[in-house]
Design a protein around this motif. Sequence first.
Motif, PDB file in Angstrom:
ATOM      1  N   ASP A 166     120.587  27.085   7.170  1.00 26.88           N
ATOM      2  CA  ASP A 166     119.402  27.720   7.920  1.00 26.88           C
ATOM      3  C   ASP A 166     118.320  26.852   8.293  1.00 26.88           C
ATOM      4  O   ASP A 166     117.756  27.005   9.321  1.00 26.88           O
ATOM      5  CB  ASP A 166     119.025  29.003   6.974  1.00 26.88           C
ATOM      6  N   ARG A 167     118.045  25.723   7.506  1.00 21.83           N
ATOM      7  CA  ARG A 167     117.137  25.034   7.824  1.00 21.83           C
ATOM      8  C   ARG A 167     117.514  23.934   8.932  1.00 21.83           C
ATOM      9  O   ARG A 167     116.684  23.597   9.828  1.00 21.83           O
ATOM     10  CB  ARG A 167     116.656  24.052   6.738  1.00 21.83           C
ATOM     11  N   LEU A 168     118.528  23.657   9.127  1.00 19.92           N
ATOM     12  CA  LEU A 168     119.098  22.838  10.051  1.00 19.92           C
ATOM     13  C   LEU A 168     119.305  23.561  11.521  1.00 19.92           C
ATOM     14  O   LEU A 168     118.871  22.799  12.250  1.00 19.92           O
ATOM     15  CB  LEU A 168     120.406  22.104   9.787  1.00 19.92           C
ATOM     16  N   LEU A 169     119.579  24.539  11.398  1.00 14.36           N
ATOM     17  CA  LEU A 169     119.374  25.501  12.640  1.00 14.36           C
ATOM     18  C   LEU A 169     118.105  25.882  13.119  1.00 14.36           C
ATOM     19  O   LEU A 169     117.879  25.718  14.284  1.00 14.36           O
ATOM     20  CB  LEU A 169     119.925  26.894  12.585  1.00 14.36           C
ATOM     21  N   ALA A 170     117.073  25.670  12.193  1.00 15.86           N
ATOM     22  CA  ALA A 170     115.582  26.024  12.844  1.00 15.86           C
ATOM     23  C   ALA A 170     115.050  24.719  13.213  1.00 15.86           C
ATOM     24  O   ALA A 170     114.331  24.673  14.165  1.00 15.86           O
ATOM     25  CB  ALA A 170     114.911  26.195  11.477  1.00 15.86           C
ATOM     26  N   ILE A 171     115.480  23.580  12.920  1.00 17.83           N
ATOM     27  CA  ILE A 171     115.166  22.311  13.316  1.00 17.83           C
ATOM     28  C   ILE A 171     115.891  22.130  14.827  1.00 17.83           C
ATOM     29  O   ILE A 171     115.147  21.594  15.633  1.00 17.83           O
ATOM     30  CB  ILE A 171     115.514  21.028  12.501  1.00 17.83           C
ATOM     31  N   LEU A 172     117.077  22.339  15.008  1.00 19.68           N
ATOM     32  CA  LEU A 172     117.833  22.532  15.978  1.00 19.68           C
ATOM     33  C   LEU A 172     116.975  23.355  17.193  1.00 19.68           C
ATOM     34  O   LEU A 172     116.844  22.973  18.498  1.00 19.68           O
ATOM     35  CB  LEU A 172     119.390  22.624  15.947  1.00 19.68           C
ATOM     36  N   THR A 173     116.467  24.403  16.843  1.00 20.77           N
ATOM     37  CA  THR A 173     115.892  25.389  17.651  1.00 20.77           C
ATOM     38  C   THR A 173     114.579  25.011  18.218  1.00 20.77           C
ATOM     39  O   THR A 173     114.122  24.898  19.234  1.00 20.77           O
ATOM     40  CB  THR A 173     115.437  26.460  17.001  1.00 20.77           C
ATOM     41  N   ASP A 174     113.808  24.268  17.107  1.00 17.87           N
ATOM     42  CA  ASP A 174     112.601  23.392  17.501  1.00 17.87           C
ATOM     43  C   ASP A 174     112.772  22.305  18.465  1.00 17.87           C
ATOM     44  O   ASP A 174     111.968  22.159  19.342  1.00 17.87           O
ATOM     45  CB  ASP A 174     111.930  23.004  16.355  1.00 17.87           C
ATOM     46  N   LEU A 175     113.877  21.697  18.206  1.00 19.62           N
ATOM     47  CA  LEU A 175     114.314  20.466  19.294  1.00 19.62           C
ATOM     48  C   LEU A 175     114.475  20.780  20.520  1.00 19.62           C
ATOM     49  O   LEU A 175     114.110  20.193  21.561  1.00 19.62           O
ATOM     50  CB  LEU A 175     115.367  19.560  18.678  1.00 19.62           C
ATOM     51  N   GLN A 176     115.217  21.834  20.634  1.00 19.99           N
ATOM     52  CA  GLN A 176     115.842  22.495  21.969  1.00 19.99           C
ATOM     53  C   GLN A 176     114.600  22.990  22.677  1.00 19.99           C
ATOM     54  O   GLN A 176     114.432  22.888  23.838  1.00 19.99           O
ATOM     55  CB  GLN A 176     116.574  23.719  21.882  1.00 19.99           C
ATOM     56  N   GLU A 177     113.544  23.605  22.075  1.00 17.25           N
ATOM     57  CA  GLU A 177     112.083  24.047  22.433  1.00 17.25           C
ATOM     58  C   GLU A 177     111.435  22.860  23.165  1.00 17.25           C
ATOM     59  O   GLU A 177     110.859  22.814  24.202  1.00 17.25           O
ATOM     60  CB  GLU A 177     111.441  24.928  21.696  1.00 17.25           C
ATOM     61  N   MET A 178     111.427  21.703  22.446  1.00 15.55           N
ATOM     62  CA  MET A 178     110.620  20.591  22.752  1.00 15.55           C
ATOM     63  C   MET A 178     111.402  19.977  24.092  1.00 15.55           C
ATOM     64  O   MET A 178     110.513  19.463  25.050  1.00 15.55           O
ATOM     65  CB  MET A 178     110.549  19.412  21.726  1.00 15.55           C
ATOM     66  N   CYS A 179     112.586  19.992  24.066  1.00 21.09           N
ATOM     67  CA  CYS A 179     113.294  19.391  25.149  1.00 21.09           C
ATOM     68  C   CYS A 179     113.340  20.083  26.456  1.00 21.09           C
ATOM     69  O   CYS A 179     113.700  19.611  27.532  1.00 21.09           O
ATOM     70  CB  CYS A 179     114.818  18.750  24.819  1.00 21.09           C
ATOM     71  N   CYS A 180     113.494  21.376  26.326  1.00 19.09           N
ATOM     72  CA  CYS A 180     113.730  22.366  27.319  1.00 19.09           C
ATOM     73  C   CYS A 180     112.325  23.200  27.868  1.00 19.09           C
ATOM     74  O   CYS A 180     112.774  24.262  28.007  1.00 19.09           O
ATOM     75  CB  CYS A 180     114.792  23.407  26.933  1.00 19.09           C
ATOM     76  N   ASP A 181     111.345  22.776  27.141  1.00 21.14           N
ATOM     77  CA  ASP A 181     110.155  23.760  27.786  1.00 21.14           C
ATOM     78  C   ASP A 181     109.859  23.625  29.071  1.00 21.14           C
ATOM     79  O   ASP A 181     110.475  22.775  30.119  1.00 21.14           O
ATOM     80  CB  ASP A 181     108.899  23.483  26.802  1.00 21.14           C
ATOM     81  N   ASP A 182     108.618  24.221  29.594  1.00 18.09           N
ATOM     82  CA  ASP A 182     108.396  24.384  31.114  1.00 18.09           C
ATOM     83  C   ASP A 182     107.746  23.296  31.425  1.00 18.09           C
ATOM     84  O   ASP A 182     107.946  22.972  32.809  1.00 18.09           O
ATOM     85  CB  ASP A 182     107.741  25.724  31.437  1.00 18.09           C
ATOM     86  N   ALA A 183     107.226  22.359  30.635  1.00 16.18           N
ATOM     87  CA  ALA A 183     106.639  21.187  31.042  1.00 16.18           C
ATOM     88  C   ALA A 183     107.437  20.107  31.748  1.00 16.18           C
ATOM     89  O   ALA A 183     108.545  19.739  31.100  1.00 16.18           O
ATOM     90  CB  ALA A 183     105.647  20.686  30.060  1.00 16.18           C
ATOM     91  N   GLU A 184     107.051  19.495  32.723  1.00 25.36           N
ATOM     92  CA  GLU A 184     107.827  18.395  33.450  1.00 25.36           C
ATOM     93  C   GLU A 184     107.606  17.137  32.727  1.00 25.36           C
ATOM     94  O   GLU A 184     106.659  16.844  31.926  1.00 25.36           O
ATOM     95  CB  GLU A 184     107.289  18.050  34.668  1.00 25.36           C
ATOM     96  N   ALA A 185     108.732  16.478  32.376  1.00 24.57           N
ATOM     97  CA  ALA A 185     108.749  15.103  31.656  1.00 24.57           C
ATOM     98  C   ALA A 185     107.848  14.298  32.471  1.00 24.57           C
ATOM     99  O   ALA A 185     107.744  13.937  33.712  1.00 24.57           O
ATOM    100  CB  ALA A 185     110.112  14.534  31.600  1.00 24.57           C
ATOM    101  N   SER A 186     107.253  13.331  31.748  1.00 28.86           N
ATOM    102  CA  SER A 186     106.274  12.532  32.381  1.00 28.86           C
ATOM    103  C   SER A 186     106.758  11.104  32.086  1.00 28.86           C
ATOM    104  O   SER A 186     107.660  10.789  31.389  1.00 28.86           O
ATOM    105  CB  SER A 186     104.630  12.684  31.732  1.00 28.86           C
ATOM    106  N   ASP A 187     106.268  10.134  32.804  1.00 23.77           N
ATOM    107  CA  ASP A 187     106.510   8.571  32.531  1.00 23.77           C
ATOM    108  C   ASP A 187     106.198   8.050  31.298  1.00 23.77           C
ATOM    109  O   ASP A 187     106.880   7.199  30.699  1.00 23.77           O
ATOM    110  CB  ASP A 187     105.967   7.704  33.633  1.00 23.77           C
ATOM    111  N   ALA A 188     105.150   8.603  30.535  1.00 28.20           N
ATOM    112  CA  ALA A 188     104.700   8.140  29.363  1.00 28.20           C
ATOM    113  C   ALA A 188     105.852   8.775  28.063  1.00 28.20           C
ATOM    114  O   ALA A 188     105.566   8.289  26.921  1.00 28.20           O
ATOM    115  CB  ALA A 188     103.452   8.602  28.920  1.00 28.20           C
ATOM    116  N   ASP A 189     106.684   9.868  28.601  1.00 28.23           N
ATOM    117  CA  ASP A 189     107.370  10.537  27.394  1.00 28.23           C
ATOM    118  C   ASP A 189     108.322   9.326  26.923  1.00 28.23           C
ATOM    119  O   ASP A 189     108.915   8.744  27.870  1.00 28.23           O
ATOM    120  CB  ASP A 189     108.408  11.795  27.926  1.00 28.23           C
TER     121      ASP A 189
END
Length: 209
Positions: A166-189
């Motif tokens: 369950d902890r690993l699934l929670a980490i994956l969910t958090d990471l998916q939200e980080m990489c797939c949020d509405d914000a555009e990727a910037s050159d500094a990322d």
Amino acid sequence: MSDKTASGSGDLPDVYTISSLEQVKVVADPLRVRILGTIVLEPRTTTQSAELLGEKPTRLYHHVDALAEAGLIRLVDTRPVRGTTEKYYQAVARSFRTDPGLFSRADGGDDEARALADVATTVFHNVSEEVRELVLSGYDLSSADDGILSYVEIHASEDEIRALHDRLLAILTDLQEMCCDDAEASDADRRYRFSLAYFPLDYGSNESG
């Protein structure tokens, strides 16, 4: 005049779920996964993808066609250039995942099970190649300050294993939200790869007859 239908990663859905055996078979090829990676952030021609991958364009054409036929990439732009037409393709989403139901339906001996096994092999083949190139470029994987490389065998009770799952699934969910949020990727990322394999080594040994 170009026939432009879409462009830019900002127009893409966050996640596309691979849900058919046919699509699984398409992405069970390491080169196709690499091609997919070149056209997530922006549309590219087959020639441009080949240059990024260090491959000859002629080797990529049928792979690009297979990805398009499977619905994993799409033609987003065409441009006439010196008597020919350049075709720009882009991935249909910013990230991909396989429907977990496909794994649960595989019985270990049919085409579906073999295709899913090939996908798993492909994923970790690509990871191993990326890690190899990273180390050869001079990166120090012995330091955990930036990247982490670890290999652990776990011995725990059923309750502890479930809690870890369950902890690993929670980490994956958090990471998916980080990489797939509405914000555009910037050159500094900065870009990182997170690969996870968590599976039983004693599968079947505790099953009663």
